[in-house]
Design a protein around this motif. Structure first.
Motif, short mmCIF file in Angstrom:
data_model
loop_
_atom_site.label_atom_id
_atom_site.label_comp_id
_atom_site.label_asym_id
_atom_site.label_seq_id
_atom_site.Cartn_x
_atom_site.Cartn_y
_atom_site.Cartn_z
N ARG A 1 10.96 -0.86 -13.63
CA ARG A 1 9.79 -1.23 -12.81
C ARG A 1 8.61 -0.35 -13.17
O ARG A 1 8.75 0.86 -13.30
N GLY A 2 7.47 -0.99 -13.33
CA GLY A 2 6.25 -0.24 -13.62
C GLY A 2 6.14 0.25 -15.05
O GLY A 2 5.29 1.06 -15.36
N ARG A 3 7.03 -0.26 -15.93
CA ARG A 3 7.03 0.19 -17.34
C ARG A 3 6.98 -1.00 -18.28
O ARG A 3 8.03 -1.43 -18.76
N PRO A 4 5.93 -1.59 -18.59
CA PRO A 4 4.58 -1.33 -18.12
C PRO A 4 4.17 -2.23 -16.95
O PRO A 4 3.05 -2.11 -16.46
N PHE A 5 5.07 -3.11 -16.50
CA PHE A 5 4.70 -4.08 -15.47
C PHE A 5 5.45 -3.83 -14.17
O PHE A 5 6.58 -3.34 -14.19
N SER A 6 4.85 -4.23 -13.07
CA SER A 6 5.52 -4.16 -11.78
C SER A 6 6.66 -5.17 -11.75
O SER A 6 6.69 -6.12 -12.56
N ALA A 7 7.58 -5.00 -10.82
CA ALA A 7 8.70 -5.94 -10.68
C ALA A 7 8.18 -7.35 -10.41
O ALA A 7 8.69 -8.33 -10.96
#
Length: 130
Positions: free
Chosen positions: A43-49
């Protein structure tokens, strides 16, 4: 019935299932459930879930549609096989936490076998010459 009928029928059913499952990613309650099974480290790598759920929904819809069009069929089959490998960590994470995810937490080994069967199916319907 011609020898091509089973692959054509399987291709259409597979495409419809992927399109429907992809659309489900945009239904709020279903999307929240899918976002929850994304492993915390992704999660957050690079996008949110939430963004990952939407991106995978678009990928499923595009892959399903691609199976239906002859010029994109092979690429769609290969892309869906790669997609199924890429999303497996979320399914494995859910399998490790059945107390949290309930029904969607299919045990690891049946889920892995199912994923391998799905990969074989998308390659068969995508790469078959008919």
């Amino acid at each position: 019935m011609t020898p091509e009928t089973p692959v054509i029928a399987a291709r259409i059913v597979t495409a419809v299932v992927f399109i429907a499952m992809g659309a489900l990613h945009f239904v709020p309650a279903a999307g929240r459930g899918m976002a929850a099974i994304i492993p915390p480290g992704m999660r957050g790598r690079p996008f949110s879930a939430k963004t990952l759920v939407r991106l995978t929904g678009v990928a499923e819809i595009a892959g399903g549609m691609g199976l239906l069009l002859e010029p994109t069929r092979a690429a769609a089959g290969i892309a869906l096989a790669v997609f199924l490998v890429a999303v497996f960590p979320a399914n494995a994470y859910a399998a490790r936490h059945p107390e949290r995810f309930g029904r969607i937490a299919i045990p690891f080994w049946p889920r892995l076998i199912g994923q391998v069967v799905l990969i074989a199916l998308v390659l068969w319907v995508g790469l078959s010459p008919v």
